[in-house]
Design a protein around this motif. Sequence first.
Motif, PDB file in Angstrom:
ATOM      1  N   LEU A   1      28.149 106.381   7.084  1.00 49.81           N
ATOM      2  CA  LEU A   1      29.405 105.627   7.054  1.00 49.81           C
ATOM      3  C   LEU A   1      29.833 105.243   8.470  1.00 49.81           C
ATOM      4  CD1 LEU A   1      32.020 104.601   5.668  1.00 49.81           C
ATOM      5  CD2 LEU A   1      32.919 106.925   5.898  1.00 49.81           C
ATOM      6  N   TYR A   2      29.794 106.199   9.390  1.00 46.92           N
ATOM      7  CA  TYR A   2      30.224 105.927  10.755  1.00 46.92           C
ATOM      8  C   TYR A   2      29.244 105.005  11.483  1.00 46.92           C
ATOM      9  CZ  TYR A   2      34.254 108.980  10.655  1.00 46.92           C
ATOM     10  OH  TYR A   2      35.479 109.539  10.364  1.00 46.92           O
ATOM     11  N   LEU A   3      27.965 105.143  11.192  1.00 44.25           N
ATOM     12  CA  LEU A   3      26.988 104.244  11.802  1.00 44.25           C
ATOM     13  C   LEU A   3      27.217 102.810  11.336  1.00 44.25           C
ATOM     14  CD1 LEU A   3      24.552 104.025  13.652  1.00 44.25           C
ATOM     15  CD2 LEU A   3      23.077 104.448  11.657  1.00 44.25           C
ATOM     16  N   THR A   4      27.559 102.659  10.060  1.00 45.52           N
ATOM     17  CA  THR A   4      27.881 101.334   9.524  1.00 45.52           C
ATOM     18  C   THR A   4      29.110 100.764  10.222  1.00 45.52           C
ATOM     19  OG1 THR A   4      26.940 101.917   7.366  1.00 45.52           O
ATOM     20  CG2 THR A   4      28.466 100.047   7.430  1.00 45.52           C
ATOM     21  N   ARG A   5      30.106 101.610  10.448  1.00 51.08           N
ATOM     22  CA  ARG A   5      31.320 101.157  11.145  1.00 51.08           C
ATOM     23  C   ARG A   5      31.005 100.737  12.587  1.00 51.08           C
ATOM     24  NH1 ARG A   5      35.579 105.850   9.069  1.00 51.08           N
ATOM     25  NH2 ARG A   5      35.868 105.001   6.964  1.00 51.08           N
ATOM     26  N   PHE A   6      30.155 101.511  13.244  1.00 49.14           N
ATOM     27  CA  PHE A   6      29.786 101.174  14.617  1.00 49.14           C
ATOM     28  C   PHE A   6      29.065  99.828  14.667  1.00 49.14           C
ATOM     29  CE2 PHE A   6      26.662 101.253  18.076  1.00 49.14           C
ATOM     30  CZ  PHE A   6      27.491 101.474  19.165  1.00 49.14           C
ATOM     31  N   ALA A   7      28.121  99.627  13.740  1.00 46.41           N
ATOM     32  CA  ALA A   7      27.384  98.365  13.705  1.00 46.41           C
ATOM     33  C   ALA A   7      28.318  97.194  13.421  1.00 46.41           C
ATOM     34  CB  ALA A   7      26.281  98.441  12.649  1.00 46.41           C
ATOM     35  N   ARG A   8      29.270  97.403  12.507  1.00 44.76           N
ATOM     36  CA  ARG A   8      30.238  96.354  12.175  1.00 44.76           C
ATOM     37  C   ARG A   8      31.111  96.026  13.391  1.00 44.76           C
ATOM     38  NH1 ARG A   8      31.459  91.731   9.909  1.00 44.76           N
ATOM     39  NH2 ARG A   8      33.637  91.540   9.280  1.00 44.76           N
ATOM     40  N   LEU A   9      31.532  97.057  14.133  1.00 44.36           N
ATOM     41  CA  LEU A   9      32.345  96.823  15.323  1.00 44.36           C
ATOM     42  C   LEU A   9      31.565  96.016  16.358  1.00 44.36           C
ATOM     43  CD1 LEU A   9      34.872  97.274  17.026  1.00 44.36           C
ATOM     44  CD2 LEU A   9      33.901  99.471  17.756  1.00 44.36           C
ATOM     45  N   MET A  10      30.305  96.369  16.601  1.00 45.73           N
ATOM     46  CA  MET A  10      29.498  95.618  17.559  1.00 45.73           C
ATOM     47  C   MET A  10      29.343  94.163  17.111  1.00 45.73           C
ATOM     48  SD  MET A  10      28.708  97.660  20.039  1.00 45.73           S
ATOM     49  CE  MET A  10      30.357  98.345  19.795  1.00 45.73           C
ATOM     50  N   ARG A  11      29.166  93.954  15.823  1.00 47.96           N
ATOM     51  CA  ARG A  11      29.018  92.591  15.305  1.00 47.96           C
ATOM     52  C   ARG A  11      30.295  91.783  15.514  1.00 47.96           C
ATOM     53  NH1 ARG A  11      27.675  90.967   8.986  1.00 47.96           N
ATOM     54  NH2 ARG A  11      27.674  88.719   9.279  1.00 47.96           N
ATOM     55  N   LEU A  12      31.452  92.413  15.259  1.00 46.93           N
ATOM     56  CA  LEU A  12      32.727  91.717  15.447  1.00 46.93           C
ATOM     57  C   LEU A  12      32.973  91.403  16.925  1.00 46.93           C
ATOM     58  CD1 LEU A  12      35.020  93.664  12.957  1.00 46.93           C
ATOM     59  CD2 LEU A  12      34.423  91.242  12.822  1.00 46.93           C
ATOM     60  N   MET A  13      32.673  92.358  17.795  1.00 41.49           N
ATOM     61  CA  MET A  13      32.865  92.124  19.228  1.00 41.49           C
ATOM     62  C   MET A  13      32.034  90.948  19.717  1.00 41.49           C
ATOM     63  SD  MET A  13      32.968  95.897  20.978  1.00 41.49           S
ATOM     64  CE  MET A  13      34.364  97.013  20.765  1.00 41.49           C
ATOM     65  N   ILE A  14      30.759  90.934  19.314  1.00 43.58           N
ATOM     66  CA  ILE A  14      29.881  89.848  19.736  1.00 43.58           C
ATOM     67  C   ILE A  14      30.315  88.534  19.100  1.00 43.58           C
ATOM     68  CG2 ILE A  14      27.512  88.978  19.622  1.00 43.58           C
ATOM     69  CD1 ILE A  14      26.615  91.961  19.762  1.00 43.58           C
ATOM     70  N   GLY A  15      30.707  88.596  17.809  1.00 47.51           N
ATOM     71  CA  GLY A  15      31.127  87.380  17.106  1.00 47.51           C
ATOM     72  C   GLY A  15      32.400  86.775  17.666  1.00 47.51           C
ATOM     73  N   ASN A  16      33.302  87.628  18.167  1.00 47.29           N
ATOM     74  CA  ASN A  16      34.580  87.142  18.692  1.00 47.29           C
ATOM     75  C   ASN A  16      34.510  86.757  20.166  1.00 47.29           C
ATOM     76  OD1 ASN A  16      35.750  87.521  16.211  1.00 47.29           O
ATOM     77  ND2 ASN A  16      36.699  89.472  16.726  1.00 47.29           N
ATOM     78  N   PHE A  17      33.378  87.078  20.799  1.00 45.85           N
ATOM     79  CA  PHE A  17      33.229  86.721  22.203  1.00 45.85           C
ATOM     80  C   PHE A  17      33.294  85.207  22.365  1.00 45.85           C
ATOM     81  CE2 PHE A  17      30.134  85.699  25.691  1.00 45.85           C
ATOM     82  CZ  PHE A  17      31.006  85.975  26.725  1.00 45.85           C
TER      83      PHE A  17
ATOM     84  N   LEU B   1      39.909  96.542  15.459  1.00 49.21           N
ATOM     85  CA  LEU B   1      40.754  97.584  16.050  1.00 49.21           C
ATOM     86  C   LEU B   1      40.639  98.888  15.270  1.00 49.21           C
ATOM     87  CD1 LEU B   1      42.937  98.251  18.193  1.00 49.21           C
ATOM     88  CD2 LEU B   1      44.640  97.641  16.458  1.00 49.21           C
ATOM     89  N   GLU B   2      40.696  98.808  13.954  1.00 51.06           N
ATOM     90  CA  GLU B   2      40.619 100.029  13.144  1.00 51.06           C
ATOM     91  C   GLU B   2      39.246 100.672  13.236  1.00 51.06           C
ATOM     92  OE1 GLU B   2      42.911 100.878   9.670  1.00 51.06           O
ATOM     93  OE2 GLU B   2      43.332  98.735   9.398  1.00 51.06           O
ATOM     94  N   LEU B   3      38.196  99.865  13.289  1.00 47.75           N
ATOM     95  CA  LEU B   3      36.853 100.422  13.462  1.00 47.75           C
ATOM     96  C   LEU B   3      36.760 101.178  14.781  1.00 47.75           C
ATOM     97  CD1 LEU B   3      34.722  97.406  12.186  1.00 47.75           C
ATOM     98  CD2 LEU B   3      34.851  99.659  11.109  1.00 47.75           C
ATOM     99  N   TYR B   4      37.327 100.593  15.823  1.00 49.59           N
ATOM    100  CA  TYR B   4      37.330 101.259  17.127  1.00 49.59           C
ATOM    101  C   TYR B   4      38.087 102.586  17.069  1.00 49.59           C
ATOM    102  CZ  TYR B   4      38.849 102.626  21.716  1.00 49.59           C
ATOM    103  OH  TYR B   4      39.123 103.379  22.824  1.00 49.59           O
ATOM    104  N   ILE B   5      39.283 102.578  16.480  1.00 46.01           N
ATOM    105  CA  ILE B   5      40.096 103.802  16.406  1.00 46.01           C
ATOM    106  C   ILE B   5      39.370 104.876  15.603  1.00 46.01           C
ATOM    107  CG2 ILE B   5      42.259 104.798  15.587  1.00 46.01           C
ATOM    108  CD1 ILE B   5      43.580 102.074  16.071  1.00 46.01           C
ATOM    109  N   GLN B   6      38.754 104.489  14.502  1.00 48.15           N
ATOM    110  CA  GLN B   6      38.038 105.456  13.663  1.00 48.15           C
ATOM    111  C   GLN B   6      36.877 106.104  14.410  1.00 48.15           C
ATOM    112  OE1 GLN B   6      37.107 102.986  10.301  1.00 48.15           O
ATOM    113  NE2 GLN B   6      39.230 102.969   9.569  1.00 48.15           N
TER     114      GLN B   6
END
Length: 234
Positions: free
Chosen positions: A53-69, A83-88
């Motif tokens: 679950l946490y690995l999925t959240r980490f991957a999703r956060l990296m995808r959002l960061m790159i996508g929003n760049f 933001l919530e993925l980061y806090i979690q």
Amino acid sequence: MKRASAKEITIQHTLINLELHAFQAHMDPHFIFNSLNAIHHYILTTSTDMASLYLTRFARLMRLMIGNFNKEWVTLQEDLEALELYIQLEQLRFDQQFSYQVRIVQDVNQQFTMVPPLIIQPYVQYVIWHRLLMRPQKSGGRLVVHIGKDQNRLYIQLEDNGIQASELLDDTGERQAAGIDIAAERLYMMSEKYQMKAGIQAQQLFDDTRQPNGNRLTISMEHMLSSQHIPVAV
């Protein structure tokens, strides 16, 4: 006319540089390494389902960061998801030393409200590292992200029960402070470009006996909607 064009070009170049620095701050190798190390520890010591679950959240956060760049605007929904993925992930790293809530008033539509990305997270990061984790107690930290609207103004409030703004900044602290400086400058440049009249205000909170019991930081700006025309810079 030429003067206005030169000003717009200068603002645009500054924003591009600030976006790059903001992206680099978000992709801090220390954060990436420590997050993966925490997930690895989860795999070895507890449920592999939770680790997944946490690995999925980490991957999703990296995808959002790159996508929003390189984007000037994202929906509030997208920004809050990152933001919530980061806090979690930070909760995982620090063994649930703090809890958090995100409260959004009913008249703020997450899908249509537009905000500049990479603005809120550096302040949340600073609150976690230099207020909540600096508490003498190693549990009971609390962070509340409250998002509301006052007429045509959007405001994002961060409230915590951590210590007062710490002056004890080590190398990591200097990186955190740099992230805040970049976020503040980006917000200022966006405000200049789009006449958002954005601002940041910090204050200390007190209990009924006038003893300090937390902090509040408020980011405010014009309430931008995806359906409305973004004002043209002058």
